[in-house]
Design a protein around this motif. Structure first.
Motif, PDB file in Angstrom:
ATOM      1  N   VAL A 168      20.715 -71.676 -10.047  1.00 47.88           N
ATOM      2  CA  VAL A 168      20.802 -73.107 -10.346  1.00 47.88           C
ATOM      3  C   VAL A 168      20.964 -73.908  -9.063  1.00 47.88           C
ATOM      4  O   VAL A 168      20.351 -74.984  -8.889  1.00 47.88           O
ATOM      5  N   ALA A 169      21.790 -73.393  -8.123  1.00 48.61           N
ATOM      6  CA  ALA A 169      22.020 -74.120  -6.870  1.00 48.61           C
ATOM      7  C   ALA A 169      20.749 -74.225  -6.052  1.00 48.61           C
ATOM      8  O   ALA A 169      20.486 -75.260  -5.412  1.00 48.61           O
ATOM      9  N   VAL A 170      19.934 -73.168  -6.033  1.00 45.50           N
ATOM     10  CA  VAL A 170      18.685 -73.215  -5.267  1.00 45.50           C
ATOM     11  C   VAL A 170      17.752 -74.269  -5.829  1.00 45.50           C
ATOM     12  O   VAL A 170      17.051 -74.980  -5.093  1.00 45.50           O
ATOM     13  N   ASP A 171      17.719 -74.401  -7.164  1.00 46.62           N
ATOM     14  CA  ASP A 171      16.860 -75.426  -7.776  1.00 46.62           C
ATOM     15  C   ASP A 171      17.369 -76.837  -7.470  1.00 46.62           C
ATOM     16  O   ASP A 171      16.598 -77.809  -7.492  1.00 46.62           O
ATOM     17  N   SER A 172      18.665 -76.977  -7.220  1.00 47.38           N
ATOM     18  CA  SER A 172      19.241 -78.305  -6.895  1.00 47.38           C
ATOM     19  C   SER A 172      19.784 -78.290  -5.470  1.00 47.38           C
ATOM     20  O   SER A 172      20.863 -78.826  -5.190  1.00 47.38           O
ATOM     21  N   ILE A 173      19.062 -77.695  -4.551  1.00 48.83           N
ATOM     22  CA  ILE A 173      19.587 -77.443  -3.213  1.00 48.83           C
ATOM     23  C   ILE A 173      19.874 -78.722  -2.447  1.00 48.83           C
ATOM     24  O   ILE A 173      20.840 -78.804  -1.680  1.00 48.83           O
TER      25      ILE A 173
ATOM     26  N   GLU B 180      24.027 -81.984   0.070  1.00 48.62           N
ATOM     27  CA  GLU B 180      24.648 -83.296   0.236  1.00 48.62           C
ATOM     28  C   GLU B 180      26.135 -83.238  -0.072  1.00 48.62           C
ATOM     29  O   GLU B 180      26.961 -83.818   0.649  1.00 48.62           O
ATOM     30  N   LEU B 181      26.503 -82.543  -1.147  1.00 47.81           N
ATOM     31  CA  LEU B 181      27.915 -82.428  -1.496  1.00 47.81           C
ATOM     32  C   LEU B 181      28.693 -81.652  -0.441  1.00 47.81           C
ATOM     33  O   LEU B 181      29.833 -82.009  -0.114  1.00 47.81           O
ATOM     34  N   ILE B 182      28.103 -80.622   0.103  1.00 49.57           N
ATOM     35  CA  ILE B 182      28.790 -79.815   1.111  1.00 49.57           C
ATOM     36  C   ILE B 182      28.990 -80.614   2.393  1.00 49.57           C
ATOM     37  O   ILE B 182      30.061 -80.600   3.008  1.00 49.57           O
ATOM     38  N   ARG B 183      27.934 -81.372   2.811  1.00 47.09           N
ATOM     39  CA  ARG B 183      28.026 -82.126   4.061  1.00 47.09           C
ATOM     40  C   ARG B 183      29.036 -83.268   3.962  1.00 47.09           C
ATOM     41  O   ARG B 183      29.636 -83.671   4.954  1.00 47.09           O
ATOM     42  N   SER B 184      29.219 -83.775   2.750  1.00 47.67           N
ATOM     43  CA  SER B 184      30.138 -84.903   2.601  1.00 47.67           C
ATOM     44  C   SER B 184      31.585 -84.461   2.417  1.00 47.67           C
ATOM     45  O   SER B 184      32.466 -85.309   2.250  1.00 47.67           O
TER      46      SER B 184
ATOM     47  N   PRO C 210      27.599 -82.117 -12.205  1.00 51.32           N
ATOM     48  CA  PRO C 210      26.661 -81.610 -13.216  1.00 51.32           C
ATOM     49  C   PRO C 210      25.297 -81.358 -12.588  1.00 51.32           C
ATOM     50  O   PRO C 210      24.701 -82.273 -11.999  1.00 51.32           O
ATOM     51  N   LEU C 211      24.815 -80.114 -12.701  1.00 45.90           N
ATOM     52  CA  LEU C 211      23.541 -79.728 -12.091  1.00 45.90           C
ATOM     53  C   LEU C 211      22.469 -79.542 -13.154  1.00 45.90           C
ATOM     54  O   LEU C 211      22.731 -79.117 -14.273  1.00 45.90           O
TER      55      LEU C 211
ATOM     56  N   LEU D 265      17.317 -69.431   0.776  1.00 45.84           N
ATOM     57  CA  LEU D 265      16.534 -70.569   0.321  1.00 45.84           C
ATOM     58  C   LEU D 265      15.038 -70.336   0.444  1.00 45.84           C
ATOM     59  O   LEU D 265      14.247 -71.142  -0.043  1.00 45.84           O
ATOM     60  N   THR D 266      14.623 -69.241   1.101  1.00 46.28           N
ATOM     61  CA  THR D 266      13.187 -68.975   1.233  1.00 46.28           C
ATOM     62  C   THR D 266      12.625 -68.570  -0.120  1.00 46.28           C
ATOM     63  O   THR D 266      13.338 -68.137  -1.028  1.00 46.28           O
TER      64      THR D 266
END
Length: 910
Positions: A381-386, A391-395, A410-411, A454-455
């Motif tokens: 799921v995270a790869v589909d909404s990478i 963005e959440l991690i960087r912030s 919510p993803l 992510l590849t």
């Protein structure tokens, strides 16, 4: 301040302390566990080697290293005790399948001690890994060690039935165990067969496990001890050395020993033989040498020229350890308690252990697979909404904040991920119902994820792993919910073990027996001394007779040659005194079983050949020599049958003098103890008079002393227990009583005649068709005219033209005559003379001999040649004694069912 004192009863303290010590020795030291077949010390040795990663594919480690770990962590006893146990696990002459691979001197079959532990090295055998497989998957319970600083397994999750595989020897307090080793292939075949058919008969189980398979080979004599050990848990097995007799060019014989019995010290064996020669207890041995080497054992015994090698060898078997007895005592710990185990119980406990282990392993694997699927699901799921994830991690200020944001976000894309993983439409539909939220474990896995995931190729791997995990989970759930699939998994694992570790066919020296193909080391041979009594007796026709005073004798039917009817017969010698009389006479094969019913309602079971064999002139032996009869108890009736000819549909029909009848399954009489078994409840004023065997679909005829007979369907008599009195079978007039019963088959007996014999030597045969079927409890039909000339009815039997009749008198005389010579007359006639009687002499018994054929004696007798004992010539004409013209006054009696109301209720089963 004075010390407080307490009084202690020394007897109570000794009792308590001794019981604690005894249970400690029994449970924690001397006896193996039925599940893995190991004593605590052996289990701790293998677990310590497992912890040291001392596996079969790894280098050897010093024995002292293993012993140190065992005594330091798990076994609070001396190092010599642990090392001795380790040495035994490595000895190929002590263990059928050694569990430890030793390098160095580990002793020998000559009794040599192993080298010190600092010199020897060890590692596990390959098979040992199968005892420890899945140990880390929560398959077994763990218990604290002696100082509670470590944990050790309470039992190993073994894949092999090690208790029987390598056996066990141990002496506890008040008990000991001595379990022989067995062949792996045979044990696994039996276990698989028991899995396939949980109701497998023990007899078939014994067909898989032929017997013990000792590491030193040898020959097992006989199977009786093996069967007793497997069926009862205790027995004795005779083991003999493998010996060959060789002859040199000069014709001189020698004995060569290539295998010796299990647990026999070779050096002491040779010393024993030498001492027997020195003390002149065995003569004929010139020399003895030990030529054993690494290629095998070879003890050479030179035999003197003037002696036979086989005779010398037989003496050696008798007087030395070339032949020994292995006392089997199969005791192991079951659920924390010592128990004597049969072969079947050992295998069933192993199967139960495997069921528990595989169930716990599947639960562990399922939980692990579901946890991993959860992680993979989150990664997908995270790869589909990478983009949103990055963005959440960087912030976020720190990983904890990033994890919290990921869990709160919510993803989308879970349904899309499931479609790519080829999941069912129902799962996809549920995923589309709302957004996907990560849990803490998934969020942490995403934060730990490397960018290479992510590849595109890595994304395909995630989807492929998810598909694989779903299949594994589905399979594990199916195994856990379906007992049949669980047993299929166990069966498949046992098959793999069998073909991986089973002995290659034809590898070993033993030729085996009963279908063995050479994988056994110990040969199974027939013991010439173990000949069963039945093997010594020819299966020939016998006449068995018992007297009123309780004497019995059997004689070959050929003792009585055929005479024409009307003769005076031959002396039988079956009376002890003038007042005694023969009350039962019948013909049966020597191998047949006999059920013996007594006047007290008890029944015994014997083979015909177990009764004393005699001749016509010999007196019989007392029945109390063969049966456990009580005071005043005597045998009244006997039923003979062949075991191979009966099944669950066969019944024993019992009749009493007062006309009562009952029907009980023959299987209720198959296991009769020596002291007898209750067969029927008999009233004080009544007695058992006859017993017959039926196949469940016959007609029964009851005959009375006053010449009446009744025929009815045996189904009219319901099946009853052994202790029931029965129901009314025949109505009787005052003074009348039932003399015997007959069993008629529904088909194939159209040529049968019913032969009725009276006490004054007269009788006749009547076609069975003249006796119509009636309801039970009636008076029946007249079967013969009772008169002053005839006397009362003695009995009725069914005969064919080719049969022969034997009639016995109160004076002990017997006549054997062809049935064809007896006239066939109507029911209400008086009949013809069968035997001439003296004053006060009466007929007391009769029996039929099935179509015996004719021999020279028969032909002579049929021609009227007089024989010994003054037998008379035949009557000139059968018609001379008939009363055919007298009226056939038929006494049909009441067939009415009203008489059936007199049935006695069946008593409760004892």
């Amino acid at each position: 301040m004075a010390e407080s004192k307490s009084t202690l009863n020394i007897e109570d303290e000794m009792r308590s302390s001794f019981l604690d010590y005894a249970m400690s020795v029994i449970i924690a030291r001397a006896l193996p566990d039925v599940r893995d077949g190991l004593k605590p010390v052996h289990r701790r040795i293998l677990y310590a080697m497992h912890q040291l990663k001392n596996h079969h594919a790894q280098p050897y480690k010093k024995s002292a290293r293993v012993v140190g770990d065992v005594i330091g962590k798990y076994h609070p006893h001396g190092d010599s005790a642990v090392y001795d146990a380790l040495v035994r696990l490595a000895q190929d002459f002590a263990m059928r399948y050694p569990l430890v691979d030793g390098q160095g001197n580990f002793g020998s079959i000559d009794g040599d001690s192993a080298a010190a532990m600092r010199y020897t090295e060890v590692r596990m055998q390959r098979l040992t890994s199968e005892l420890l497989t899945d140990l880390e998957k929560e398959t077994v319970d763990w218990v604290p060690n002696y100082d509670e600083k470590e944990l050790e397994p309470a039992v190993l999750p073994t894949k092999v039935p090690n208790l029987l595989l390598n056996g066990a020897v141990g002496i506890a307090v008040g008990m000991a165990t001595n379990i022989p080793p067995h062949n792996l292939t045979e044990l696994l075949d039996a276990t698989i067969a028991l899995i396939d058919d949980p109701q497998l008969p023990v007899s078939e189980l014994l067909g898989f496990v032929k017997g013990p398979d000792f590491p030193t080979g040898g020959v097992i004599l006989g199977t009786a001890g093996i069967k007793q050990a497997y069926l009862e848990g205790r027995g004795s097995v005779t083991v003999r050395a493998r010996c060959e007799i060789e002859e040199d060019k000069k014709g001189r014989e020698s004995i060569v020993v290539t295998e010796i019995p299990y647990q026999v010290n070779k050096t002491r064996l040779i010393e024993r033989i030498a001492s027997l020669v020195r003390d002149k207890k065995i003569e004929g041995i010139a020399d003895i040498q030990d030529y054993s080497d690494r290629t095998g054992m070879r003890i050479w015994i030179s035999v003197k020229k003037d002696h036979a090698a086989q005779i010398v060898l037989n003496k050696l078997y008798k007087m030395s350890d070339l032949q020994t007895s292995f006392g089997v005592n199969m005791i192991a710990i079951v659920n924390g308690r010592p128990e004597v185990l049969t072969l079947e119980k050992c295998l069933r406990h192993f199967i139960d252990h495997r069921r528990t282990v595989v169930t716990r392993r599947c639960r562990f694997d399922l939980a692990k697979a579901m946890a991993r699927r959860e992680i993979v699901e989150g990664l997908g799921v995270a790869v589909d909404s990478i983009d949103r994830v990055i963005e959440l991690i960087r912030s976020s200020r720190d990983p904890d904040e990033a994890r919290a944001k990921l869990m709160a976000e919510p993803l989308e894309g879970f349904a899309k991920f499931l479609r790519r993983c080829d999941r069912p439409a129902e799962e996809v539909a549920r995923a589309e119902e709302g957004p996907y939220r990560l849990n803490e474990r998934q969020a942490k896995a995403i934060l730990d994820m490397r960018l290479q995931r992510l590849t595109g190729l890595e994304r395909d791997k995630v989807e492929g792993e998810y598909r694989e995990l779903c299949e594994i989970i589905a399979e594990l759930e199916a195994i856990l919910t379906n007992p049949a699939k669980l047993m299929a998994v166990i069966r498949e694992e046992l098959l793999t073990i069998r073909y991986t570790y089973g002995d290659p066919e034809g590898q070993d020296s033993g030729t085996g027996a009963e279908g063995s193909k050479g994988s056994r080391r110990t040969e199974l041979a027939v013991d010439e001394l173990e000949i069963q009594p039945i093997d010594l007796v020819a299966d020939e026709s016998m006449v068995v007779m018992i007297t009123r005073e309780g004497y019995v004798k059997r004689m070959p039917t050929t003792e009585y040659r055929v005479q024409n009817r009307g003769g005076v017969g031959l002396k039988s010698g079956s009376q002890r005194d003038d007042d005694d009389q023969i009350i039962e006479l019948f013909e049966a094969s020597a191998h047949a079983w006999i059920l013996l019913f007594t006047n007290t309602g008890r029944v015994f079971r014997k083979r015909v050949f177990e009764f004393p064999l005699g001749t016509r002139g010999q007196r019989p032996k007392a029945m109390v020599n063969f049966l456990d009869l009580k005071d005043g108890e005597r045998v009244l009736e006997m039923v003979a049958y062949r075991e191979e000819e009966v099944d669950e549909n066969h019944f024993v029909v019992l009749a009493s003098a007062q006309g009562y009848i009952k029907r009980t399954s023959l299987q209720d009489f198959t296991n009769i103890r020596a002291s007898g078994l209750i067969a029927a409840s008999v009233a004080e004023d009544d007695k058992l008079i006859d017993a017959k065997l039926t196949n469940g679909s016959c007609d029964i005829i009851m005959a009375s002393r006053e010449g009446q007979a009744i025929r009815f369907d045996e189904a009219d008599v319901r099946r009853m227990g052994r202790t029931a009195r029965g129901v009314r079978g025949m109505g009787l007039r005052d003074g009348d009583e039932v003399v015997n019963i007959l069993v008629l088959a529904r088909e194939g007996e159209d040529d049968i005649g019913l032969l009725t014999v009276c006490e004054k030597g007269y009788g006749k045969r009547t076609p069975v068709a003249e006796y119509r079927r009636q309801s039970r409890a009636g008076l029946g039909l007249k079967t013969i005219k009772v008169s002053d000339r005839n006397g009362k009815v003695v009995g009725m039997i069914k005969v064919r033209e080719a049969d022969q009749l034997m009639v016995v008198t109160s004076e002990g005389k017997i006549i054997r005559t062809p049935v064809a010579g007896i006239s066939e007359l109507g029911r209400a006639t008086q009949g013809v003379r069968l035997i001439r009687l003296g004053d006060d002499e009466v007929v007391v018994g009769l029996a039929r001999i099935d179509d015996p054929g004719a021999d020279e004696d028969d032909l002579e007798a049929l021609e009227g040649v007089a024989g010994e004992d003054g037998e008379g010539a035949a009557q000139a004409s059968a018609d001379a004694d008939t009363d055919e013209g007298e009226g056939a006054d038929e006494q049909d009696g009441a067939d009415a069912d009203a008489d059936a109301d007199a049935d006695e209720p069946e008593s409760e089963e004892e």
